[in-house]
Design an enzyme around this catalytic site. Structure first.
Site, PDB file in Angstrom:
ATOM      1  N   GLY A  49       0.831  -1.197   0.000  1.00  0.00           N
ATOM      2  CA  GLY A  49       0.000   0.000   0.000  1.00  0.00           C
ATOM      3  C   GLY A  49       0.865   1.245   0.000  1.00  0.00           C
ATOM      4  N   GLN A  54       2.838  10.106   1.052  1.00  0.00           N
ATOM      5  CA  GLN A  54       4.139   9.429   1.187  1.00  0.00           C
ATOM      6  C   GLN A  54       5.076   9.748   0.025  1.00  0.00           C
ATOM      7  OE1 GLN A  54       2.217   5.380   2.091  1.00  0.00           O
ATOM      8  NE2 GLN A  54       4.153   5.291   3.208  1.00  0.00           N
ATOM      9  N   CYS A  98       5.584   0.103   7.228  1.00  0.00           N
ATOM     10  CA  CYS A  98       5.230   1.269   6.416  1.00  0.00           C
ATOM     11  C   CYS A  98       6.435   1.649   5.569  1.00  0.00           C
ATOM     12  CB  CYS A  98       4.847   2.417   7.343  1.00  0.00           C
ATOM     13  SG  CYS A  98       4.358   3.914   6.463  1.00  0.00           S
ATOM     14  N   LEU A  99       6.201   1.951   4.301  1.00  0.00           N
ATOM     15  CA  LEU A  99       7.312   2.315   3.417  1.00  0.00           C
ATOM     16  C   LEU A  99       7.990   3.608   3.873  1.00  0.00           C
ATOM     17  CD1 LEU A  99       5.825   1.384  -0.084  1.00  0.00           C
ATOM     18  CD2 LEU A  99       7.497   0.109   1.272  1.00  0.00           C
ATOM     19  N   HIS A 140      -4.846   1.522   7.219  1.00  0.00           N
ATOM     20  CA  HIS A 140      -3.505   2.097   7.386  1.00  0.00           C
ATOM     21  C   HIS A 140      -3.291   3.229   6.362  1.00  0.00           C
ATOM     22  CE1 HIS A 140       1.082   1.473   7.803  1.00  0.00           C
ATOM     23  NE2 HIS A 140       0.960   2.290   6.764  1.00  0.00           N
ATOM     24  N   GLU A 141      -3.694   2.978   5.111  1.00  0.00           N
ATOM     25  CA  GLU A 141      -3.474   3.979   4.050  1.00  0.00           C
ATOM     26  C   GLU A 141      -4.396   5.185   4.216  1.00  0.00           C
ATOM     27  OE1 GLU A 141      -0.823   3.660   2.498  1.00  0.00           O
ATOM     28  OE2 GLU A 141      -0.508   1.532   2.953  1.00  0.00           O
ATOM     29  N   HIS A 144      -3.032   7.618   6.616  1.00  0.00           N
ATOM     30  CA  HIS A 144      -2.006   8.514   6.052  1.00  0.00           C
ATOM     31  C   HIS A 144      -2.633   9.814   5.544  1.00  0.00           C
ATOM     32  CE1 HIS A 144       1.883   6.509   6.062  1.00  0.00           C
ATOM     33  NE2 HIS A 144       1.363   5.377   5.587  1.00  0.00           N
TER      34      HIS A 144
HETATM   35 ZN   LIG Z   1       2.257   3.522   5.688  1.00  0.00          ZN
END
Ligand SMILES: [Zn+2]
Length: 176
Positions: A49, A54, A98-99, A140-141, A144
């Site tokens: 995701g 991000q 998380c990226l 989660h996304e 963000h």
């Molecule tokens: Zn994340």
């Protein structure tokens, strides 16, 4: 087909990861291209995701594909202006990463199922229920888009420890 562009992924802590993102209002070619770039960036990372902030775009938009890890075919999804319209009482726990917080993982409890409404790149409305990993991923996304990271659910001490590690990582990257 035009070549896709990998976007640099912002690493926590970064003020752009703490913003409340604006709704998408223009459903044009640039938006579709940006969505493709986000998918490419997510697959390349690799991740399941990725949310627009991000990669520095403060808009309500995310991409995900939780099928990728399995042997099945990819199921890329682009969700624009997503909203959780229902969540189950039943909750479950996944170890999240998380990226924007590379190499750090922690268990987070969330509703096991959610119903989400969103628009696609053409602005058409959709609504669907997500379960298990898909449900955790979409929550989660969406977090963000409101400037919330999975570490915000952890105890302050753990969160501070992870943040310090990320600050160190960023210093090392800046020197390299
Ligand atoms: Zn994340």
């Amino acid at each position: 087909m035009q070549g896709m562009t990998l976007k640099p992924i912002l690493i926590h802590p970064d003020p752009r990861l703490k913003k409340h993102c604006d709704p998408v209002t223009e459903f044009d070619k640039d938006l579709a291209r940006f969505a493709d770039d986000m998918l490419e960036t997510m697959y390349e990372a690799p991740g399941i995701g990725l949310a627009a902030p991000q990669v520095g775009l403060i808009k309500r938009m995310l991409v995900m594909d939780c099928a990728k890890e399995a042997e099945g075919t990819p199921e890329p999804m682009v969700l624009i202006n997503p909203e959780v319209t229902w969540k189950s009482e039943e909750r479950n726990v996944y170890e999240e990463g998380c990226l924007s917080i590379p190499g750090q993982y922690a268990e987070v409890e969330r509703p096991k199922m959610v119903r989400v409404s969103w628009q696609d790149v053409e602005g058409k409305p959709h609504e669907q229920e997500f379960d298990a990993l898909w449900a955790t991923c979409v929550q989660h996304e969406i977090d963000h888009l409101d400037g919330v990271l999975f570490i915000d659910y952890l105890k302050p001490l753990k969160r501070q420890m992870i943040t310090r590690k990320m600050q160190k990582l960023k210093r090392e990257k800046a020197r390299a």
